[in-house]
Design an enzyme around this catalytic site. Sequence first.
Site, mmCIF file in Angstrom:
data_model
loop_
_atom_site.group_PDB
_atom_site.id
_atom_site.type_symbol
_atom_site.label_atom_id
_atom_site.label_comp_id
_atom_site.label_asym_id
_atom_site.label_seq_id
_atom_site.Cartn_x
_atom_site.Cartn_y
_atom_site.Cartn_z
ATOM 1 N N HIS A 394 46.102 32.888 46.403
ATOM 2 C CA HIS A 394 44.887 33.712 46.498
ATOM 3 C C HIS A 394 43.747 33.028 47.249
ATOM 4 O O HIS A 394 42.911 33.680 47.862
ATOM 5 C CB HIS A 394 44.418 34.136 45.096
ATOM 6 C CG HIS A 394 43.878 33.020 44.257
ATOM 7 N ND1 HIS A 394 44.672 32.066 43.676
ATOM 8 C CD2 HIS A 394 42.590 32.690 43.915
ATOM 9 C CE1 HIS A 394 43.926 31.217 42.993
ATOM 10 N NE2 HIS A 394 42.659 31.568 43.123
ATOM 11 N N ASP A 395 43.699 31.694 47.227
ATOM 12 C CA ASP A 395 42.605 30.986 47.911
ATOM 13 C C ASP A 395 43.078 30.211 49.134
ATOM 14 O O ASP A 395 42.399 29.278 49.576
ATOM 15 C CB ASP A 395 41.917 30.022 46.929
ATOM 16 C CG ASP A 395 40.847 30.709 46.094
ATOM 17 O OD1 ASP A 395 40.390 31.802 46.500
ATOM 18 O OD2 ASP A 395 40.485 30.166 45.033
ATOM 19 N N LYS A 398 40.881 29.210 52.111
ATOM 20 C CA LYS A 398 39.881 28.131 52.064
ATOM 21 C C LYS A 398 40.195 26.992 53.034
ATOM 22 O O LYS A 398 39.352 26.120 53.251
ATOM 23 C CB LYS A 398 39.781 27.581 50.644
ATOM 24 C CG LYS A 398 39.058 28.524 49.683
ATOM 25 C CD LYS A 398 38.911 27.900 48.295
ATOM 26 C CE LYS A 398 38.135 28.836 47.367
ATOM 27 N NZ LYS A 398 37.971 28.244 46.009
ATOM 28 N N HIS A 423 36.791 33.354 53.345
ATOM 29 C CA HIS A 423 38.122 32.863 53.000
ATOM 30 C C HIS A 423 39.047 33.981 52.550
ATOM 31 O O HIS A 423 40.260 33.906 52.725
ATOM 32 C CB HIS A 423 38.036 31.765 51.921
ATOM 33 C CG HIS A 423 37.926 32.288 50.528
ATOM 34 N ND1 HIS A 423 36.729 32.653 49.949
ATOM 35 C CD2 HIS A 423 38.882 32.507 49.583
ATOM 36 C CE1 HIS A 423 36.942 33.059 48.710
ATOM 37 N NE2 HIS A 423 38.231 32.988 48.455
ATOM 38 N N HIS A 454 41.170 39.912 45.882
ATOM 39 C CA HIS A 454 40.841 39.438 44.532
ATOM 40 C C HIS A 454 39.348 39.244 44.316
ATOM 41 O O HIS A 454 38.912 38.992 43.186
ATOM 42 C CB HIS A 454 41.614 38.151 44.202
ATOM 43 C CG HIS A 454 41.120 36.922 44.897
ATOM 44 N ND1 HIS A 454 41.329 36.686 46.242
ATOM 45 C CD2 HIS A 454 40.418 35.843 44.445
ATOM 46 C CE1 HIS A 454 40.794 35.511 46.571
ATOM 47 N NE2 HIS A 454 40.241 34.980 45.493
ATOM 48 N N HIS A 455 38.547 39.360 45.387
ATOM 49 C CA HIS A 455 37.083 39.334 45.222
ATOM 50 C C HIS A 455 36.466 40.728 45.330
ATOM 51 O O HIS A 455 35.229 40.851 45.321
ATOM 52 C CB HIS A 455 36.446 38.393 46.251
ATOM 53 C CG HIS A 455 36.627 36.939 45.926
ATOM 54 N ND1 HIS A 455 36.100 36.358 44.798
ATOM 55 C CD2 HIS A 455 37.302 35.953 46.576
ATOM 56 C CE1 HIS A 455 36.417 35.082 44.772
ATOM 57 N NE2 HIS A 455 37.156 34.802 45.850
ATOM 58 N N ASP A 483 41.379 34.853 37.760
ATOM 59 C CA ASP A 483 40.636 33.861 38.551
ATOM 60 C C ASP A 483 39.281 33.572 37.918
ATOM 61 O O ASP A 483 38.884 32.405 37.751
ATOM 62 C CB ASP A 483 40.475 34.380 39.980
ATOM 63 C CG ASP A 483 39.830 33.356 40.906
ATOM 64 O OD1 ASP A 483 40.056 32.149 40.694
ATOM 65 O OD2 ASP A 483 39.123 33.765 41.842
#
Length: 534
Positions: A394-395, A398, A423, A454-455, A483
């Site tokens: 998910h990240d 970054k 990101h 997811h954000h 998260d």
Amino acid sequence: MSDIQGWSQDDDDDLLFADEDAPDPLSATSGPAVAPWKLLIVDDDPEVHAITRVVLNDVTFDGRRLQFLSAHSGVEARVILNDHPDIAAVLLDVVMETEDAGLRLVHHIREVLGNRRVRIILRTGQPGQAPERQVIVSYDINDYKAKSELTAQKLFTATVAALRSYQHIDAIERNRQGLETIVDAAGTLFEQRSMDRFAVGVVERVAALLPRATGAFLCAVPHGLNPEGRTGEAEVLCGTGVFAGAAGRPVSAVLPEAACADIAVALARGRSLHGDDHSVALFQTQSPGPGALFIGGHGGLPEVERRLLEIFCSRMSVGFDNVSLYEQLRLAQIATVHALGKLAEYKDEVTGEHVRRIGRWATAIARELQARDACGGDADDRFCELIGLASMLHDVGKVAIPDRILRKPGKLDPEEMVQMREHAAIGGRILRDASGPVGGRSYLSMGAEIAESHHEKFDGTGYPHGLAGDAIPLSGRIVAVADVYDALLHRRPYKEAWEMAAVVDLIRAEAGRHFDPRVVDAFVAVLERGGPEA
């Protein structure tokens, strides 16, 4: 009314069968004690039953004797036929409780029971009551005999001819049913993506294909065996019937030495082996897979079943290769996920354990949603299988964020926040490009939608696209909860860890705004059970 005029004891000419010097080779045929042919005698005169038994008592055809069943009316015959669907032939009187009871029984056999295999020999003492031409044209019978013309040899000939016809029709029918089983197995099993599930499906379908067998199992056999060798460390992969609990055990622990040797011989020679009580069938696969299929307790396979077994194994060999290739593709995807995850860890020291915890939470929440049927079937088995590993990505975006922003100990300024938020879109693009050649749902394709969504927030105020409600992928809605929960619960460079109660209160309060309420409910249920590992 009885119609056995040609069989009365008061008429010596009709009772005594003519002397015949012709040999009776089939009667003298010897063979193993196997299931007899079932012959149903339907007549309202007991003497007919007795005489028929005397005449045919010693008949053996294809190594099988006769088993006599008796009915004295059409009503009795219906009960017996219903209880014995494997009756080979019926010697049927026409006139019994009614003048057409026999003909009604023919109709019942063919049309009501749908039994087209059993051979029907109509015997009548009153040909005028049921004229031969009319009966042959109107009814599905296989022979018509006037009792007055029947000698012992003619009865024998008619019976053996009926048995042979039944044998051929039964073989054709079993062949058809076997092929249907194979086609159905191919259609169902080829959809499997797990080698374990595929193997279990294979032995289950063998049980359906060869119902007389007491059990079957797949085994993995090491290479290099010869006719004098043993199976060594070969193990049962999965079994059915008497071998149902043998998975993981050495073959030598579940089979006699002679049967183990047969497996070795079949493998060394590269072809199947059939014995009196068991068979060893081989899978000719292009990739590592089970070496042999052992079928036990079948009492000897007829040629038609041997051919069906060979066809089955040939088709399943293709299936094993397909599953093996899928497994290789799956492992390659997993390796890619871990490599990308390691890349993200390299950039952000807090990411490593964080993404592993997210994976466990995402899987647990998805399973809870599936159990509740809360998302209209979106949380199916495949979804639940993928989301744990996919959520670890998910990240991944970054990697494009400067270290000065990622590792800043304080709060980000507005410009830095804009860069940080990039990101999500970057991670989506990276993973979507990586998953393009694969096609379908995969760890990478689901990882792409998670990274990008997811954000997002349930009320539409999130980023990068401002999606709302169910427009946000379910995977993204699940990871959003997991998260935030994990991020708040653990220390970060820019904040201290929160208390558990405060984190849970926040997530509950944000249901319907930041989070999907259904996902929050599932998260709380998992938490109350002790977490994803409970």
